[in-house]
Design an enzyme around this catalytic site. Structure first.
Site, mmCIF file in Angstrom:
data_model
loop_
_atom_site.group_PDB
_atom_site.id
_atom_site.type_symbol
_atom_site.label_atom_id
_atom_site.label_comp_id
_atom_site.label_asym_id
_atom_site.label_seq_id
_atom_site.Cartn_x
_atom_site.Cartn_y
_atom_site.Cartn_z
ATOM 1 N N MET A 94 -1.379 4.554 3.001
ATOM 2 C CA MET A 94 -2.186 3.800 3.963
ATOM 3 C C MET A 94 -3.396 4.585 4.450
ATOM 4 O O MET A 94 -4.129 4.110 5.301
ATOM 5 C CB MET A 94 -1.342 3.487 5.201
ATOM 6 C CG MET A 94 -0.074 2.751 4.919
ATOM 7 S SD MET A 94 -0.376 0.991 4.983
ATOM 8 C CE MET A 94 1.236 0.380 4.540
ATOM 9 N N LYS B 111 12.131 13.402 1.262
ATOM 10 C CA LYS B 111 11.554 12.270 0.520
ATOM 11 C C LYS B 111 12.480 11.893 -0.634
ATOM 12 O O LYS B 111 12.979 12.749 -1.349
ATOM 13 C CB LYS B 111 10.159 12.624 0.001
ATOM 14 C CG LYS B 111 9.503 11.429 -0.688
ATOM 15 C CD LYS B 111 8.021 11.618 -0.876
ATOM 16 C CE LYS B 111 7.401 10.474 -1.663
ATOM 17 N NZ LYS B 111 7.505 9.177 -0.962
ATOM 18 N N ALA C 106 0.837 -1.206 0.000
ATOM 19 C CA ALA C 106 0.000 0.000 0.000
ATOM 20 C C ALA C 106 0.870 1.254 0.000
ATOM 21 O O ALA C 106 1.406 1.643 1.023
ATOM 22 C CB ALA C 106 -0.902 -0.003 1.226
ATOM 23 N N HIS D 191 5.817 16.996 -1.017
ATOM 24 C CA HIS D 191 6.317 16.266 0.159
ATOM 25 C C HIS D 191 7.503 16.997 0.770
ATOM 26 O O HIS D 191 8.126 17.842 0.127
ATOM 27 C CB HIS D 191 6.738 14.844 -0.218
ATOM 28 C CG HIS D 191 5.579 13.900 -0.353
ATOM 29 N ND1 HIS D 191 4.882 13.738 -1.528
ATOM 30 C CD2 HIS D 191 4.987 13.075 0.546
ATOM 31 C CE1 HIS D 191 3.911 12.861 -1.342
ATOM 32 N NE2 HIS D 191 3.952 12.431 -0.106
ATOM 33 N N HIS D 192 7.845 16.585 1.978
ATOM 34 C CA HIS D 192 8.984 17.137 2.720
ATOM 35 C C HIS D 192 10.296 16.985 1.945
ATOM 36 O O HIS D 192 10.412 16.140 1.060
ATOM 37 C CB HIS D 192 9.088 16.447 4.082
ATOM 38 C CG HIS D 192 9.177 14.956 3.995
ATOM 39 N ND1 HIS D 192 10.368 14.293 3.913
ATOM 40 C CD2 HIS D 192 8.216 14.010 3.934
ATOM 41 C CE1 HIS D 192 10.143 12.995 3.833
ATOM 42 N NE2 HIS D 192 8.844 12.794 3.834
HETATM 43 P P1 NAD Z 1 12.986 7.366 6.736
HETATM 44 O O1 NAD Z 1 14.212 7.566 5.903
HETATM 45 O O2 NAD Z 1 12.688 8.311 7.841
HETATM 46 O O3 NAD Z 1 12.999 5.883 7.376
HETATM 47 C C1 NAD Z 1 13.459 4.732 6.721
HETATM 48 C C2 NAD Z 1 14.183 3.912 7.772
HETATM 49 O O4 NAD Z 1 14.488 2.623 7.222
HETATM 50 C C3 NAD Z 1 15.534 4.539 8.207
HETATM 51 O O5 NAD Z 1 15.554 4.645 9.627
HETATM 52 C C4 NAD Z 1 16.564 3.535 7.723
HETATM 53 O O6 NAD Z 1 17.672 3.442 8.600
HETATM 54 C C5 NAD Z 1 15.733 2.246 7.755
HETATM 55 N N1 NAD Z 1 16.294 1.142 6.998
HETATM 56 C C6 NAD Z 1 16.876 1.176 5.763
HETATM 57 N N2 NAD Z 1 17.317 -0.058 5.441
HETATM 58 C C7 NAD Z 1 17.015 -0.872 6.493
HETATM 59 C C8 NAD Z 1 17.223 -2.239 6.772
HETATM 60 N N3 NAD Z 1 17.845 -3.027 5.889
HETATM 61 N N4 NAD Z 1 16.770 -2.737 7.950
HETATM 62 C C9 NAD Z 1 16.145 -1.958 8.853
HETATM 63 N N5 NAD Z 1 15.929 -0.639 8.652
HETATM 64 C C10 NAD Z 1 16.358 -0.111 7.482
HETATM 65 O O7 NAD Z 1 11.778 7.311 5.701
HETATM 66 P P2 NAD Z 1 10.193 7.414 6.001
HETATM 67 O O8 NAD Z 1 9.741 8.815 5.812
HETATM 68 O O9 NAD Z 1 9.879 6.694 7.270
HETATM 69 O O10 NAD Z 1 9.629 6.590 4.762
HETATM 70 C C11 NAD Z 1 9.966 5.230 4.560
HETATM 71 C C12 NAD Z 1 9.241 4.721 3.326
HETATM 72 O O11 NAD Z 1 7.832 4.738 3.552
HETATM 73 C C13 NAD Z 1 9.467 5.571 2.072
HETATM 74 O O12 NAD Z 1 9.513 4.719 0.956
HETATM 75 C C14 NAD Z 1 8.227 6.445 2.023
HETATM 76 O O13 NAD Z 1 7.923 6.920 0.736
HETATM 77 C C15 NAD Z 1 7.193 5.481 2.527
HETATM 78 N N6 NAD Z 1 5.964 6.066 3.056
HETATM 79 C C16 NAD Z 1 4.831 5.385 2.808
HETATM 80 C C17 NAD Z 1 3.634 5.816 3.339
HETATM 81 C C18 NAD Z 1 2.381 4.994 3.115
HETATM 82 O O14 NAD Z 1 1.295 5.398 3.533
HETATM 83 N N7 NAD Z 1 2.506 3.836 2.473
HETATM 84 C C19 NAD Z 1 3.585 6.971 4.118
HETATM 85 C C20 NAD Z 1 4.774 7.666 4.363
HETATM 86 C C21 NAD Z 1 5.974 7.188 3.833
#
Ligand code: NAD
Length: 259
Positions: A120, A154, A117, A150-151
């Protein structure tokens, strides 16, 4: 009450922390664990303290605990695909997966249930249906443009949500998005009939904003969504987690979760 034991992968990230906190605050969930990168400074930290909830007594680890019913993944596309090897029911919120990576997810979903998703929130799931219907009913005489903000941190552009809405607009007209998508415009770029323009703005702390605009000669119809807090995505992720813990292997979307 039937508790769902959840582990959050990417627990130190913006979304991961939000999901950890939402799970700690929801009595129908038990936080089984939280996964951070092996070299992350947060390794071993208390997950409750990481998300400013207060001590939870569960530490961040480099792999999910064996007894988690479901994983919720918000990391990067590469990490998400690598983590399919855990072979557990999973909610994938990570966006920006390539076609090849999506194929890997589809393969994995033959043996475990997966909710994929890119957004979400309940609101986005509903406006997706509205966009599909409007696009079909207004017809090809209306030009479609999608603008997302977005921020500044991203990584992927355009957002997974913009692509989801663009796909809905294309489907409403019986078209494939690949045939009609135009990503930004530069130089000599006259608009072709049927084109769907997709544009990404990046800056500051914007949580997520999407506008789908239908233009004709005489009117403009706009569908808009603004996420006011990541909390809305975390709530959707928990809903999806409860769903995925109880279904047969397969690939599911938020539409299935909300049905
Ligand atoms: P972020 O960079 O703040 O967090 C990502 C985290 O993943 C980081 O802490 C990083 O260290 C960690 N990570 C990377 N590789 C890893 C691994 N192998 N094992 C464990 N942790 C690992 O990013 P965010 O803003 O939290 O967004 C994350 C993702 O979610 C992005 O792809 C974003 O576009 C997506 N997102 C989706 C929704 C939704 O509703 N589906 C909403 C917001 C963000």
């Amino acid at each position: 009450m039937n508790l769902t034991r959840i582990a959050v992968v990417g627990a130190a990230g913006r979304m991961g922390r939000e999901v950890v906190r939402a799970a700690l605050e929801d009595e129908s969930f038990e936080l089984a664990g939280g996964v951070v990168e092996p070299e992350a400074p947060e390794l071993g930290a208390d997950l409750g303290e990481l998300c400013s909830y207060g001590k939870a007594g569960v530490a961040a680890t480099a792999a999910p605990p064996e007894d988690a019913d479901v994983l919720v993944e918000f990391t990067t596309p590469d990490a998400t695909v690598e983590h399919l090897a855990y072979g557990r029911p999973v909610v994938i919120g990570t966006t920006g997966l390539s076609d090849e990576q999506l194929t890997r997810v589809e393969e994995a979903a033959k043996s475990v249930p997966i909710v994929l998703a890119p957004n979400m929130s309940v609101g986005v799931s509903l406006i997706r249906e509205v966009v599909r219907e409007l696009s079909g009913k207004l017809g090809a005489g209306y030009d479609v443009e999608i603008v997302e903000s977005h921020h500044r941190n991203k990584v992927d552009a355009p957002s997974g949500t913009a692509l989801l809405l663009a796909r809905a607009a294309a489907e409403g007209r019986g078209r494939k998005l690949d045939e009609v998508a135009v990503f930004g415009r530069e130089g000599q770029a006259p608009r072709e009939e049927g084109e769907i323009g997709i544009h990404a703005l990046r800056g500051g702390a914007v949580v997520g904003e999407h506008r789908v605009i239908f233009y004709s000669e005489g009117e403009e119809v706009k569908v808009a969504h603004r996420a006011l807090s990541r909390r809305t995505f975390a709530a959707g992720a928990l809903r999806a987690a409860r769903f995925v813990a109880g279904v047969e292997p397969g690939l599911y979307s938020m539409r299935d979760v909300l049905a």
